[in-house]
Design a protein around this motif. Structure first.
Motif, mmCIF file in Angstrom:
data_model
loop_
_atom_site.group_PDB
_atom_site.id
_atom_site.type_symbol
_atom_site.label_atom_id
_atom_site.label_comp_id
_atom_site.label_asym_id
_atom_site.label_seq_id
_atom_site.Cartn_x
_atom_site.Cartn_y
_atom_site.Cartn_z
ATOM 1 N N ARG A 133 4.925 7.241 0.375
ATOM 2 C CA ARG A 133 4.333 6.767 1.548
ATOM 3 C C ARG A 133 4.356 5.236 1.697
ATOM 4 N NH1 ARG A 133 0.091 4.161 5.169
ATOM 5 N NH2 ARG A 133 0.399 2.830 3.136
ATOM 6 N N SER A 155 0.792 -1.279 0.177
ATOM 7 C CA SER A 155 0.261 -0.139 -0.180
ATOM 8 C C SER A 155 0.620 0.419 0.012
ATOM 9 C CB SER A 155 -0.797 -0.629 1.403
ATOM 10 O OG SER A 155 -2.188 1.124 1.114
ATOM 11 N N ASP A 192 -11.063 -5.352 5.930
ATOM 12 C CA ASP A 192 -10.396 -6.485 5.011
ATOM 13 C C ASP A 192 -11.014 -7.142 5.041
ATOM 14 O OD1 ASP A 192 -9.336 -3.891 3.791
ATOM 15 O OD2 ASP A 192 -7.089 -4.396 5.461
ATOM 16 N N THR A 249 -3.153 5.641 8.474
ATOM 17 C CA THR A 249 -4.792 4.972 8.267
ATOM 18 C C THR A 249 -5.510 5.264 9.429
ATOM 19 O OG1 THR A 249 -2.983 3.005 8.141
ATOM 20 C CG2 THR A 249 -5.008 3.047 8.051
HETATM 21 O O1 LIG Z 1 -2.083 2.005 3.263
HETATM 22 C C1 LIG Z 1 -2.624 2.424 4.169
HETATM 23 O O2 LIG Z 1 -2.730 3.247 5.210
HETATM 24 C C2 LIG Z 1 -3.950 0.977 5.286
HETATM 25 C C3 LIG Z 1 -3.893 -0.233 4.425
HETATM 26 C C4 LIG Z 1 -5.228 -0.556 3.949
HETATM 27 O O3 LIG Z 1 -6.028 0.151 4.010
HETATM 28 C C5 LIG Z 1 -5.213 -2.164 3.859
HETATM 29 O O4 LIG Z 1 -4.138 -2.535 4.022
HETATM 30 O O5 LIG Z 1 -6.193 -2.576 3.403
#
Ligand SMILES: O=C(O)CCC(=O)C(=O)O
Length: 255
Positions: free
Chosen positions: A190, A94, A110, A138
């Motif tokens: 990031r 991500s 998720d 996040t």
């Molecule tokens: O990258 C992020 O801050 C969150 C990642 C995310 O939402 C996820 O892995 O489901």
């Protein structure tokens, strides 16, 4: 209360916990370098996919991203907070480019199933850069892993907290926790690796034992092989079904 008990308690009540300084700085640098190469390669091959910028099946894209599946502290936390028999559902990345969000910047969970008081999937985020308010740390709603429905956007952002943490930390969360990546308001991308793990009797997003090369699989230790699903393969013939217990493809005793 021990540190592990505190981590478990926070995981159960809040739904997310940050464990500080789990990964060595050198490892984080190597993971970051491998991920950046994979992102560039994917961009050449599939620039227009709906989740462009997200690398799938990271264990096939670099030797450190592969070896991460054997990381002992990671495996210990998965055993303690979830189950020693868990397997990878998906292993991806991500990244938040400058001035942008990504596919995760929508309010989501998720894991689509809500089973009260039962963890079916656990989420792992491995920050490869510090997560700050400016670069999109996040958002998450504490305790929301107990909610059967997503909250309205206004309610979510009114009450959401942020996973502000450092590269090298380990984020573990109940995959039913309502969360959203932020928007990166800095000039630097990031990056993070994200792994979703499920129960051993569940289906993985990809057939990792078939998708990975023999060499990749053989480089893994016992934990890594278990995580990619080597202990939950289905026999494809009666000969495989009747293999002696120590050679069985679906190992017994996994809950
Ligand atoms: O990258 C992020 O801050 C969150 C990642 C995310 O939402 C996820 O892995 O489901």
């Amino acid at each position: 209360m021990t540190e592990l008990e505190r981590i478990k308690q926070q995981f159960n009540t809040v739904g997310a916990v940050v464990v500080p300084s789990v990964f060595h700085a050198d490892l984080i640098e190597q993971l970051l370098a491998e991920l950046e190469v994979a992102i560039d390669e994917d961009h050449q091959l599939r620039p227009d996919v709906f989740d462009a910028g997200m690398v799938h099946n990271c264990m096939t894209r670099g030797k450190n991203m592969l070896a991460l599946l054997d990381h002992s502290a990671l495996n210990n936390y998965l055993s303690e907070l979830f189950t020693p028999h868990c397997i990878v559902y998906a292993y991806q990345s991500s990244s938040l480019p400058p001035k942008k969000g990504n596919y995760g910047t929508r309010i989501h969970v998720d894991c689509p199933r809500f089973i009260p008081d039962y963890v079916s999937n656990i989420g792992v985020i491995i920050p490869l850069n510090d997560f700050t308010l400016e670069n999109g740390a996040t958002f998450y709603l504490a305790g929301s892993h107990r909610m059967s429905e997503l909250p309205a956007e206004q309610e979510f952002y009114a009450r959401a907290q942020r996973l502000v943490c450092s590269k090298g930390d380990l984020i573990l969360f109940n995959a039913r926790l309502v969360h959203a990546a932020g928007v990166n308001n800095t000039q630097h991308t990031r990056h993070a690796l994200t792994i979703n793990l499920c129960r051993p009797y569940m289906r993985q997003r990809f057939d990792f034992p078939r998708l990975m090369t023999k060499q990749q699989i053989e480089s893994l230790g016992e934990n890594g092989r278990k995580l990619i699903g080597m202990n939950v393969r289905m026999p494809a013939s009666l000969d495989e079904f009747y293999l002696p217990a120590d050679q069985r493809l679906y190992k017994p005793g996994q809950e």
